[in-house]
Scaffold this active site. Structure first.
Site, PDB file in Angstrom:
ATOM      1  N   CYS A  70      -8.423   1.289   3.093  1.00  9.10           N
ATOM      2  CA  CYS A  70      -8.098   1.930   1.763  1.00  9.10           C
ATOM      3  C   CYS A  70      -6.786   2.644   1.178  1.00  9.10           C
ATOM      4  O   CYS A  70      -6.280   1.924   0.318  1.00  9.10           O
ATOM      5  CB  CYS A  70      -9.021   3.181   1.740  1.00  9.10           C
ATOM      6  SG  CYS A  70     -11.041   2.944   2.293  1.00  9.10           S
ATOM      7  N   HIS A 123      -6.590   9.274  -2.240  1.00  7.92           N
ATOM      8  CA  HIS A 123      -6.362   8.840  -0.927  1.00  7.92           C
ATOM      9  C   HIS A 123      -4.630   8.374  -0.581  1.00  7.92           C
ATOM     10  O   HIS A 123      -4.707   7.641   0.025  1.00  7.92           O
ATOM     11  CB  HIS A 123      -7.183   7.735  -0.700  1.00  7.92           C
ATOM     12  CG  HIS A 123      -7.451   7.528   0.791  1.00  7.92           C
ATOM     13  ND1 HIS A 123      -8.230   6.710   1.553  1.00  7.92           N
ATOM     14  CD2 HIS A 123      -7.579   8.715   1.968  1.00  7.92           C
ATOM     15  CE1 HIS A 123      -8.527   7.153   2.803  1.00  7.92           C
ATOM     16  NE2 HIS A 123      -7.988   8.209   2.917  1.00  7.92           N
TER      17      HIS A 123
END
Ligand code: CA
Length: 443
Positions: A70, A123
């Site tokens: 990710c 993130h």
């Protein structure tokens, strides 16, 4: 004085939208398998809304991301860069994040006059200097961390783990019965509707980063039950997560249409990395490997782009492309005149003209503290596992599933690719964090 006045005028020009700039909507799925959309060959469930983006525009059959997990994939996507020291997922807490010195896609587009929205999973760092509002986004509605429960949770605990949903720094209450995929969809729809009313002359850039269908396997109540014929419980739950994602994309597309923005909005849909088949019961179709690996199943993703005003519908392109290409591609569409530093290329010549003489692309990947390497150039892909010393060479065009190692047939190709990879690796810094293992260079 005259110079200052000229500079000021130039700056004004640079920071104001000009007529005809398209809106840009970048929709990112999280851990969606390469084979988990109808248009990608899935026969177990349907994804009409996401498919419509491919059908109305271009489907890249060889669309890649710059990393197979990710956070570094998102770092590549938003900065257009690889080899920037960001090659591992972000732990929490950490002081690391996307280097504030590297401008993001939002920084560039904001400078070109765009209003910029970030919705969903970030993130890319938890420190104040990493916050989306400091990285080019006028508005942020989402979570700073990785994926979280889809259901309402304890706000205090979620906030502690970087999983609370906030709006520009202000935490939002967790309403019982709410569902994260729907919350993000509503956030996007609200911003688009408000933008259309309040800023009708200003283009927008929206980065809509869903947490679906990343685990945990928590579909909306009743959604897994739609798929009684699917093999196992995990796959049914996963199909439920994808169903909410597809519904969300459908609502956002409908909102654009309702506000007469559909024609002149560039819409990209892609996944941040391959499906982790064993974890969330996703499927990468015919591809080998999964999230976290450098096989095709880790780095090749569904990748579509629609722009009704400019791109003919129903196009499928075989040329390899990568997420890093989106920054220069968006920059060109936005009319940015200066050269944007990136490791990608402007895709418009390929998309609009489909020239057979498209450049031979070179894609470099590195994972796991530099233990796993892969390099795609032309039809070949070379991989090395530095823990075991194993190497592979595949003719990806003939061998999509990476079944036949042709190292022995073409040792000179493998050697050349290895040398080229080493030269690239020498030109970039080592990973800035989580880089415990390092190869002995030059041996
Ligand atoms: Ca992911």
């Amino acid at each position: 004085m005259k110079t200052i006045a000229l500079l000021f005028a130039a700056l004004l020009l640079q920071t104001h939208a000009s007529a005809g700039q398209p809106n840009i909507l970048l929709i990112l799925a999280d851990d969606l398998g390469y084979g988990d959309l109808s248009i990608q060959g899935c026969r177990q469930f349907t994804t009409p809304s996401i498919d419509s983006i491919a059908k109305n525009g271009v489907r890249f059959k060889q669309g890649y991301v710059s990393n197979s997990v990710c956070a570094p994939s998102r770092a590549g996507l938003l900065s257009g860069r690889i080899g920037i020291g960001f090659e591992s997922n972000l732990p929490h807490p950490t002081k690391h994040g996307l280097n504030p010195d590297l401008p993001t896609m939002a920084d560039h587009l904001k400078k070109a006059g765009y209003k910029t929205y970030c919705i969903g999973k970030w993130h890319l760092g938890y420190m104040p200097e990493h916050h989306p509002n400091r990285r080019g986004f006028d508005e942020f509605y989402g979570l700073l961390g990785g994926s979280r429960t889809y259901y309402a949770g304890n706000l205090k605990k979620l906030a502690k783990d970087g999983h609370a949903i906030e709006r520009n720094g202000k935490l939002e209450e967790e309403k019982q019965g709410s569902y994260v995929t729907d919350r993000l969809t509503h956030g996007a729809v609200d911003y688009i509707s408000t933008h259309a009313k309040k800023h009708p002359k200003q283009p927008f850039f929206m980065y809509l980063s869903y947490t679906a269908p990343h685990g945990p396997l928590e579909p909306k109540p009743g959604y897994a039950e739609r798929y009684p014929n699917l093999g196992n419980e995990k796959r049914r739950a996963y199909a439920g997560l994808v169903a909410s994602l597809d519904e969300g994309v459908g609502q956002v597309l409908q909102c654009l249409e309702n506000n007469k923005l559909l024609e002149n909005t560039i819409i990209v849909f892609m996944s941040d990395n391959g499906g982790p088949e064993n974890q969330n019961a996703s499927s990468n179709g015919a591809l080998r490997g999964e999230k976290g690996t450098l096989w095709e199943g880790g780095v090749r993703v569904p990748f579509f782009i629609q722009w009704l005003e400019k791109i003919p519908s129903g196009k499928e392109l075989d040329e390899p492309v990568i997420s890093l290409d989106l920054l220069p591609t968006f920059g060109k569409a936005a009319g940015i005149k200066y050269e944007i530093e990136s490791d990608g290329i402007n895709l418009w010549p390929l998309i609009l003209n489909h020239k057979a003489d498209a450049p031979v692309r070179s894609f470099y990947w590195r994972r796991g503290g530099m233990k796993n390497c892969a390099f795609r150039q032309g039809k070949y892909k070379w991989l090395e596992n530095r823990r075991t010393g194993q190497q592979w060479l595949f003719d990806i065009e003939a061998d999509l599933a990476e079944k036949t190692n042709v190292m022995d047939q073409y040792p000179e190709v493998a050697e050349k690719m290895k040398r080229k990879y080493a030269a690239w690796e020498k030109s970039v810094p080592d990973p800035a964090f989580e880089s415990g293992w390092k190869p002995k260079r030059g041996k």
